[in-house]
Design an enzyme around this catalytic site. Sequence first.
Site, PDB file in Angstrom:
ATOM      1  N   ASN A 135      28.863  40.374  46.307  1.00 10.10           N
ATOM      2  CA  ASN A 135      29.708  39.539  46.872  1.00 10.10           C
ATOM      3  C   ASN A 135      29.114  38.182  47.653  1.00 10.10           C
ATOM      4  OD1 ASN A 135      32.145  42.306  48.234  1.00 10.10           O
ATOM      5  ND2 ASN A 135      31.982  41.211  46.210  1.00 10.10           N
ATOM      6  N   LEU A 136      27.826  38.494  48.063  1.00 10.06           N
ATOM      7  CA  LEU A 136      27.063  37.772  49.114  1.00 10.06           C
ATOM      8  C   LEU A 136      26.784  36.455  48.512  1.00 10.06           C
ATOM      9  CD1 LEU A 136      25.024  40.450  51.014  1.00 10.06           C
ATOM     10  CD2 LEU A 136      27.611  39.828  51.201  1.00 10.06           C
ATOM     11  N   ARG A 138      28.764  34.232  47.001  1.00  5.32           N
ATOM     12  CA  ARG A 138      29.653  33.340  46.811  1.00  5.32           C
ATOM     13  C   ARG A 138      30.590  33.510  48.097  1.00  5.32           C
ATOM     14  NH1 ARG A 138      30.920  37.716  43.783  1.00  5.32           N
ATOM     15  NH2 ARG A 138      33.011  38.242  43.815  1.00  5.32           N
ATOM     16  N   CYS A 214      57.810  29.692  37.975  1.00  2.93           N
ATOM     17  CA  CYS A 214      58.387  28.265  37.349  1.00  2.93           C
ATOM     18  C   CYS A 214      57.605  28.041  36.050  1.00  2.93           C
ATOM     19  CB  CYS A 214      58.668  27.372  38.379  1.00  2.93           C
ATOM     20  SG  CYS A 214      59.987  27.453  39.511  1.00  2.93           S
ATOM     21  N   CYS A 228      36.182  37.054  37.903  1.00  3.18           N
ATOM     22  CA  CYS A 228      34.789  37.095  38.133  1.00  3.18           C
ATOM     23  C   CYS A 228      33.998  38.188  37.619  1.00  3.18           C
ATOM     24  CB  CYS A 228      34.558  36.504  39.667  1.00  3.18           C
ATOM     25  SG  CYS A 228      35.324  35.278  40.243  1.00  3.18           S
ATOM     26  N   CYS A 286      64.692  29.507  37.169  1.00  2.00           N
ATOM     27  CA  CYS A 286      63.719  30.340  37.711  1.00  2.00           C
ATOM     28  C   CYS A 286      64.470  31.600  38.352  1.00  2.00           C
ATOM     29  CB  CYS A 286      62.649  29.775  38.533  1.00  2.00           C
ATOM     30  SG  CYS A 286      61.513  30.695  39.209  1.00  2.00           S
ATOM     31  N   CYS A 289      63.152  31.404  42.139  1.00  2.00           N
ATOM     32  CA  CYS A 289      63.475  30.204  43.259  1.00  2.00           C
ATOM     33  C   CYS A 289      64.558  29.112  42.655  1.00  2.00           C
ATOM     34  CB  CYS A 289      62.106  29.277  43.572  1.00  2.00           C
ATOM     35  SG  CYS A 289      61.623  28.382  42.122  1.00  2.00           S
ATOM     36  N   CYS A 403      31.302  48.535  24.775  1.00  2.00           N
ATOM     37  CA  CYS A 403      31.083  47.364  25.728  1.00  2.00           C
ATOM     38  C   CYS A 403      30.912  47.713  27.041  1.00  2.00           C
ATOM     39  CB  CYS A 403      32.557  46.656  25.358  1.00  2.00           C
ATOM     40  SG  CYS A 403      33.996  47.402  25.950  1.00  2.00           S
TER      41      CYS A 403
END
EC number: 2.7.7.80
Length: 445
Positions: A135-136, A138, A214, A228, A286, A289, A403
């Site tokens: 994580n560090l 970013r 929407c 990510c 929608c 909303c 994979c």
Amino acid sequence: MEGGGDDDGGRSRAEAIMRELERLRAEREELDGRIRLLESQLRLGAAPLPPSAAAEVEPTGSPSSSSSAAADMISRYRRHLLLPQFGLEGQRKLSQSSILVVGAGGLGSPVAMYLAACGVGCLGIVDGDRVELDNLHRQIIHIEAYVGQPKVKSTAASCRAYDIVVDATNNLPSRYMISDCCVLMNKPLISGSAVGLEGQLTVYHHNGSPCYRCLYPNPPSSPTSQSCSDNGILGILPGVIGCLQALEAIKVATAVGKPLCGRMLHFDALSSHTRIVKISRSSPTCKVCGENPVFTKEDFVNFDYESFTQSPMSKNSTTRSLNLLPENARVSCRDYKKVLDSGRPHLLVDVRPSHHFQIASMAHSINVPLSLLEEKLPLLRDSAREVSSRRDGRQHCPVYVICRRGNDSQVAVQILRENGFLYASDVAGGFESWAKEVDPSFLLY
């Protein structure tokens, strides 16, 4: 003698004048102190002190705690106050606002840091994950000493208590869930995303802008979504998008400037090209909303967003692995290890992208990225024939496909079986399972 008396009288008058000057200067300093305090109270939007309280103000040189706090606020945010479009009124609105940041990762880190630094009155952070070493690069709010610790110690139950919500989660099911929640609670939503080398940003459900549903009533048909952890990300990119999210939140909170309502910003990190495109306004049809919404708070509580999107909210979600193949088309990592140990000729096809293959791979595998699989089918047929020639006259060649996590390999096996590789099998769970169940020394990334 008479001359000496005149001198003494002159000195007495001079001393009296000096004493009076000192008294007046002290009185002036006291009045200046009162004026500064009242001006500070006015700038901060507080009611002026009553005369009795103002009379108790200490002279300059020993300021009261209220005066000191007011002066500190003005000193801290004076660059804001100098902006004619922002000024005292903008800072006052910001100090009275409350903003909820959902996600304390690559996007949420700069959002939270800048909103706190700019003087948001109440800042909430929601994140159920723990800090990890990868994580560090970013997630700049965390440091190495916090690896393994919760990203927040306590989590808000809902966004009801906040004026504005910032979606910094960067995954599909959370994006739908947070948008639905904001519509039901009638809160503006600052939404950003960053994957690979591209990012985007918009403001939902504010001043006629649409909600997420929407634009996307249904999730993408592809069973896998970008993240990510799958596609990588340049460390600075979420910082760029996160800072822009903080900016949009400040604009909404202070009613200063023109937020990205009905518009979406796209940023390309490779070219540094930024473009803003118009998006549709709130859809009257929608389900959340629209003019006749059918999605209720009860629906929200019971809705399964991971099943709806076929995507996980976190790496610990049970929906992370796909299940596209029958049991006879899959083998466990332990069973494949038995094949290796037996020495039986076979073909192991690694369908990860080539740059993943370069990070870590198995020595006897061949790399055919999934995106190139159909193009490389003739090459695989040649390789399979070569292996078959070493199988004591047997005609077929077992093909095992692997994979990173066991998802792309299933898609690859479907393609192979449709094109005549009837003995193609998926290595279930991919290299993540291989490292956990068979070879802990295999480099995970």
